[in-house]
Write an enzyme that holds these catalytic residues in place. Structure first.
Site, short mmCIF file in Angstrom:
data_model
loop_
_atom_site.label_atom_id
_atom_site.label_comp_id
_atom_site.label_asym_id
_atom_site.label_seq_id
_atom_site.Cartn_x
_atom_site.Cartn_y
_atom_site.Cartn_z
N ASP A 18 0.83 -1.21 0.00
CA ASP A 18 0.00 0.00 0.00
C ASP A 18 0.86 1.25 0.00
O ASP A 18 0.64 2.17 -0.79
CB ASP A 18 -0.91 0.00 1.23
CG ASP A 18 -1.83 -1.20 1.25
OD1 ASP A 18 -2.14 -1.71 0.17
OD2 ASP A 18 -2.22 -1.62 2.35
N GLU A 276 0.69 -6.18 -5.61
CA GLU A 276 0.26 -5.27 -6.67
C GLU A 276 1.41 -4.45 -7.24
O GLU A 276 1.62 -4.40 -8.45
CB GLU A 276 -0.82 -4.33 -6.14
CG GLU A 276 -1.27 -3.29 -7.13
CD GLU A 276 -2.38 -2.40 -6.60
OE1 GLU A 276 -2.41 -1.22 -6.94
OE2 GLU A 276 -3.24 -2.90 -5.83
#
Length: 379
Positions: A18, A276
Site C-alpha cells: 500500500d 500489486e
C-alpha cells in the site's frame, strides 16, 4: 481554479504494498505534475524502508519533493487539499472530513482502489458515492489495464531509462558487480524471486537445482527468505548470504528502495513478483514474469489472477499461453512446479517479445495523469 494540492492517506496493511503505491503516486504528482502533495502515513517505519533518508521519528518532513506527515490518532487541524485521495478504502479522520464539508469549494475526494484486471472494474471506475449526511461526494477510482479504467502508475522517463539499461552491457555488468554477483556463465538464467511464503517453493528450488541450465536466483530479503534458507539447511538467512546446490545458486540481497528494485527487474531474465506494486513494475520491465497474488481466504485472489492471465495472454499462441498459465497456477496453487517451469523457459524468447509489446500497449494509460485530469475536470 483550485489550488493544486493533494492529500494522500495511507494506512499500511501489507507491509510495503500500500505504501509503495502511495509513495510512487505522491512523487509523480509532486515532481512531474507540480502538485503540492502531503502524504499521510500511519506507519513511518515501513515507509522508511522504501525511503531510507526518511526519519520515522518525525511527525513532518519533506522527502523527494513530498511533504510526509505522520497520520496520528489525534488528527491535527489542517486545511484539506483540493484533491483528497484515500488509498485502498482507508477511513479518513472524521475531523478532516468535516473540514472538507465546510469548505466553500469542496475537495475532489477519491477512493483509490486496488488493482484488478477483472471486467467489472470498468463499470465501477469513477462511480460517485454521496456522503450520507455531508455535502460531499466520494468517487471510486480503479487502476486497471484498459482505457476504461484509471490505468497504471508510470513515471515519465521510466521506459526510456529501462531501454538504456537493458541495451548497455557495460551498465549491466557494473550493476551486477555492485551487488557482488559474478559474471554470467554460458546458458545461465537469472531470476529475481520476491514472493510470500509459498508451498511450491521447495519444488521450484528443486527444479532449478536439478535443471539443465544454471540458475542464479536473486532473493531480496523478505517473507520468502526463511523458506529458501531452510531449503539450503541454513537458519533464517541474511543479506549477503550465497548458497549453492547443483545448478542453483542463490544470492540474498538487502531490501532495496523502489528505484533499485526496478533495476533488478530490468536486469533479470525472469521475475517472480508478489502483490500489486511489484506486479506492475515487472510489466514495465518487459521481462517474462510470474505473479504470486496475495492469497485471500474466500478465493477472490484466484479470480483476479485469472483475469490478468486472460488479458496478458490474449492473442498469444496456445502453447505460449499454456506455458504462462501452467506456471502461474502452479506457483499460486502449491503444486509440483518442475514441468511448468521447463515449459515456461522453453518459450522465453516469445515471452520477451510479448513483454515488450505488452508494456508498450499499457503505457498510454497513466494513473497519475488520469487522477489529475479527473480532478481538474471536476472544477
Amino acid at each position: 481554479m483550485r489550488n493544486e494540492s493533494c492529500d494522500i492517506f495511507c494506512n499500511v496493511i501489507d507491509n510495503y504494498g500500500d505504501i509503495g503505491v502511495c509513495w510512487r503516486l505522491a512523487r509523480q504528482l509532486a515532481n512531474e505534475c507540480e502538485v503540492n502533495v502531503r502524504l499521510w502515513v500511519d506507519d513511518l517505519a515501513s515507509f522508511q524502508r522504501l525511503c531510507p533518508d526518511a526519519d520515522a521519528a518525525l511527525d513532518m518532513q519533506r522527502r523527494r519533493g513530498v511533504e510526509v506527515r505522520r497520520w496520528p490518532a489525534e488528527f491535527p487541524a489542517v486545511e484539506p487539499a483540493g484533491l483528497v485521495i484515500e488509498a485502498f478504502a482507508c477511513r479518513l479522520p472524521q475531523s478532516y472530513v468535516a473540514r472538507m464539508a465546510a469548505r466553500e469549494v469542496k475537495p475532489v475526494w477519491l477512493n483509490l482502489e486496488y488493482l484488478s484486471a477483472e471486467d467489472w472494474v470498468e463499470g465501477c471506475h469513477k462511480l460517485p458515492s454521496p456522503h450520507p449526511t455531508l455535502p460531499l461526494t466520494k468517487y471510486f477510482f480503479f487502476p486497471g489495464f484498459t482505457a476504461r479504467t484509471g490505468g497504471l502508475l508510470l513515471e515519465r522517463d521510466l521506459l526510456a531509462q529501462r531501454d538504456v539499461f537493458q541495451s548497455d552491457m557495460v551498465v549491466q555488468r557494473r550493476y551486477w558487480n555492485g551487488l557482488g554477483v559474478p559474471e554470467r556463465v554460458a546458458g545461465e538464467v537469472r531470476v529475481s524471486l520476491f514472493s510470500y511464503e509459498n508451498e511450491a517453493m521447495a519444488s521450484l528450488l528443486s527444479a532449478w537445482e536439478r535443471g539443465e541450465q544454471p540458475v542464479t536466483c536473486l532473493l531480496p530479503v523478505g517473507r520468502s527468505l526463511p523458506q529458501v534458507a531452510g531449503y539450503f539447511g541454513q537458519g533464517e538467512g541474511k543479506a549477503g548470504d550465497v548458497w549453492q546446490r547443483g545448478n542453483l545458486r542463490v544470492h540474498v540481497l538487502p531490501f532495496v528502495e523502489q528505484e533499485r528494485y526496478d533495476e533488478l527487474l530490468w536486469a533479470c531474465d525472469v521475475n517472480f513478483v508478489r502483490g500489486e506494486d511489484s506486479c506492475v513494475r515487472t510489466q514495465w520491465a518487459a521481462k517474462p514474469f510470474i505473479w504470486h497474488i496475495y492469497p485471500q481466504h474466500d478465493g477472490v485472489h484466484l479470480a483476479k489472477l485469472n483475469a490478468l492471465l486472460k488479458r496478458y495472454t490474449a492473442g498469444l499462441p496456445p502453447e505460449t499461453t499454456h506455458s504462462i498459465r501452467d506456471l502461474w497456477l502452479a506457483w499460486n496453487g502449491g503444486q509440483d512446479i518442475a514441468a511448468a517451469w521447463t515449459h515456461f523457459l522453453a518459450h522465453h524468447g516469445a515471452l520477451v517479445r510479448h513483454g515488450k509489446a505488452w508494456a508498450g500497449r499499457l503505457a498510454g494509460n497513466n494513473l497519475a495523469l488520469n487522477l489529475l485530469d479527473f480532478y481538474r475536470q471536476s472544477e
